[in-house]
Design an enzyme around this catalytic site. Structure first.
Site, PDB file in Angstrom:
ATOM      1  N   HIS A  77       0.850  -1.191   0.000  1.00 23.35           N
ATOM      2  CA  HIS A  77       0.000   0.000   0.000  1.00 23.35           C
ATOM      3  C   HIS A  77       0.882   1.236   0.000  1.00 23.35           C
ATOM      4  O   HIS A  77       1.888   1.285   0.702  1.00 23.35           O
ATOM      5  CB  HIS A  77      -0.890  -0.011   1.246  1.00 23.35           C
ATOM      6  N   HIS A 117      -5.176   4.764  -2.810  1.00 23.05           N
ATOM      7  CA  HIS A 117      -6.464   5.455  -2.809  1.00 23.05           C
ATOM      8  C   HIS A 117      -6.446   6.410  -4.000  1.00 23.05           C
ATOM      9  O   HIS A 117      -5.409   7.014  -4.291  1.00 23.05           O
ATOM     10  CB  HIS A 117      -6.660   6.232  -1.518  1.00 23.05           C
ATOM     11  N   ASP A 187     -12.425  -2.739  -0.563  1.00 21.96           N
ATOM     12  CA  ASP A 187     -12.402  -2.712   0.896  1.00 21.96           C
ATOM     13  C   ASP A 187     -13.844  -2.873   1.372  1.00 21.96           C
ATOM     14  O   ASP A 187     -14.712  -2.073   1.016  1.00 21.96           O
ATOM     15  CB  ASP A 187     -11.810  -1.388   1.387  1.00 21.96           C
ATOM     16  N   HIS A 190     -15.201   0.047   3.484  1.00 26.22           N
ATOM     17  CA  HIS A 190     -15.444   1.202   2.616  1.00 26.22           C
ATOM     18  C   HIS A 190     -16.676   0.984   1.739  1.00 26.22           C
ATOM     19  O   HIS A 190     -17.438   1.919   1.489  1.00 26.22           O
ATOM     20  CB  HIS A 190     -14.232   1.453   1.716  1.00 26.22           C
ATOM     21  N   HIS A 224      -9.507  -5.748   0.866  1.00 23.20           N
ATOM     22  CA  HIS A 224      -9.294  -5.430   2.272  1.00 23.20           C
ATOM     23  C   HIS A 224     -10.541  -5.899   3.008  1.00 23.20           C
ATOM     24  O   HIS A 224     -11.626  -5.347   2.820  1.00 23.20           O
ATOM     25  CB  HIS A 224      -9.083  -3.935   2.471  1.00 23.20           C
TER      26      HIS A 224
END
Length: 288
Positions: A77, A117, A187, A190, A224
């Site tokens: 990441h 991101h 994710d 999210h 994730h």
């Protein structure tokens, strides 16, 4: 396929620490029984870091070989300061340079993915303009660093962050010149926070069908796997331990038996690392 064969094809772990050096990621992953993991390749809260020594690179590659964990089972990441969609040219260039540095580190270590991101418009430009800047930044980075696949993560919808709709991911991918070097990380926290339901079978099927029709599972490179402290559409990025949040254990049972999530890194970022091994054992126990 036997249950043991299924488990072997599910690359499951957590986002482990690299404190003391990137090589320590392997020990930290193995200690919790992981056969896949996430990691940073430098301090995620700083722009700069010392370059790797030859010994660091060699030690990492030796540890990877010894562990039996392959590059496609690891999801690095990038840093939290990077904003590839910044409306400010100077800040965007600084972000791009940092992003390229992280890609180079991934390449040096013999890894293949860099999870990021998408970026934020900071309420200064439109979402469409921000999407174009993100894609432009990735295209530039691709030209500088070979091999590395950029894995764009969906976001919770906080503030001005892009990526909270599957359409954002689709639109960025459409503008990427080398589509063999772009993918997506889902994710689960999210996903729920941004407004997609996952708890019941009907909700799960609907959301996964939406993802397939808008983005496509062919672009899925990682997950994730997190529970969420808050409910659907909360716009709050607050992860929780497996089964302790609002998503519910039925989701995790369904997920662990979904063949579409085989052969990609599945990385927990749950809040209590002291129970990561217990959580991994629980998740594996769900596999039929």
């Amino acid at each position: 396929m036997t249950r043991d064969e299924k488990i072997k094809n599910i690359y499951l772990g957590a986002h482990v620490s690299i404190q003391g050096g990137v090589v320590n990621a392997f020990k930290n992953a193995i200690d919790i029984g992981a056969n896949g993991f996430g990691m940073f390749v430098k301090n995620q809260r700083r722009w700069d870091a010392k370059q790797y020594t030859e010994n660091e690179i060699l030690s990492f590659k030796e540890a990877m070989k010894k562990s039996g964990i392959l590059p496609e089972q690891i999801l690095p990441h990038d840093g939290y300061l990077i904003n590839l969609g910044s409306p400010d040219l100077e800040k965007r260039e600084k972000s791009l340079n940092a992003f390229i540095d992280e890609m180079e580190r991934v390449n040096q270590l013999g890894l293949i993915y860099l999870n990021t991101h998408p970026g934020s418009h900071l309420k200064e430009i439109s979402e469409d303009e921000c999407i174009k800047l993100i894609a432009e930044s990735i295209n530039k980075a691709h030209k500088v660093v070979p091999n590395v696949i950029i894995v764009i993560e969906n976001t919770a919808g906080q503030g001005s962050n892009m990526g909270y709709k599957f359409e954002h991911l689709r639109d960025i991918i459409e503008l990427i010149e080398d589509k063999n070097r772009v993918g997506v990380c889902l994710d689960t926290c999210h996903t729920v926070a941004s407004g997609y339901s996952l708890s019941t079978k009907e909700e799960y099927d609907f959301t996964m069908n939406e993802f397939e029709s808008i983005v496509g599972f062919k672009y899925l490179k990682g997950v994730h796997l997190n529970d969420s402290m808050f409910g659907v559409g909360s716009k709050k990025d607050r992860h929780h331990s497996i089964g302790e949040g609002t998503i519910g254990l039925d989701f995790f049972k369904r997920f662990m038996n979904d063949h579409r999530f085989r052969n990609i890194p599945i990385v927990m970022e749950t809040i209590d690392e002291t129970i990561w091994k217990k959580e991994l054992d629980l998740l594996r126990s769900f596999i039929d």
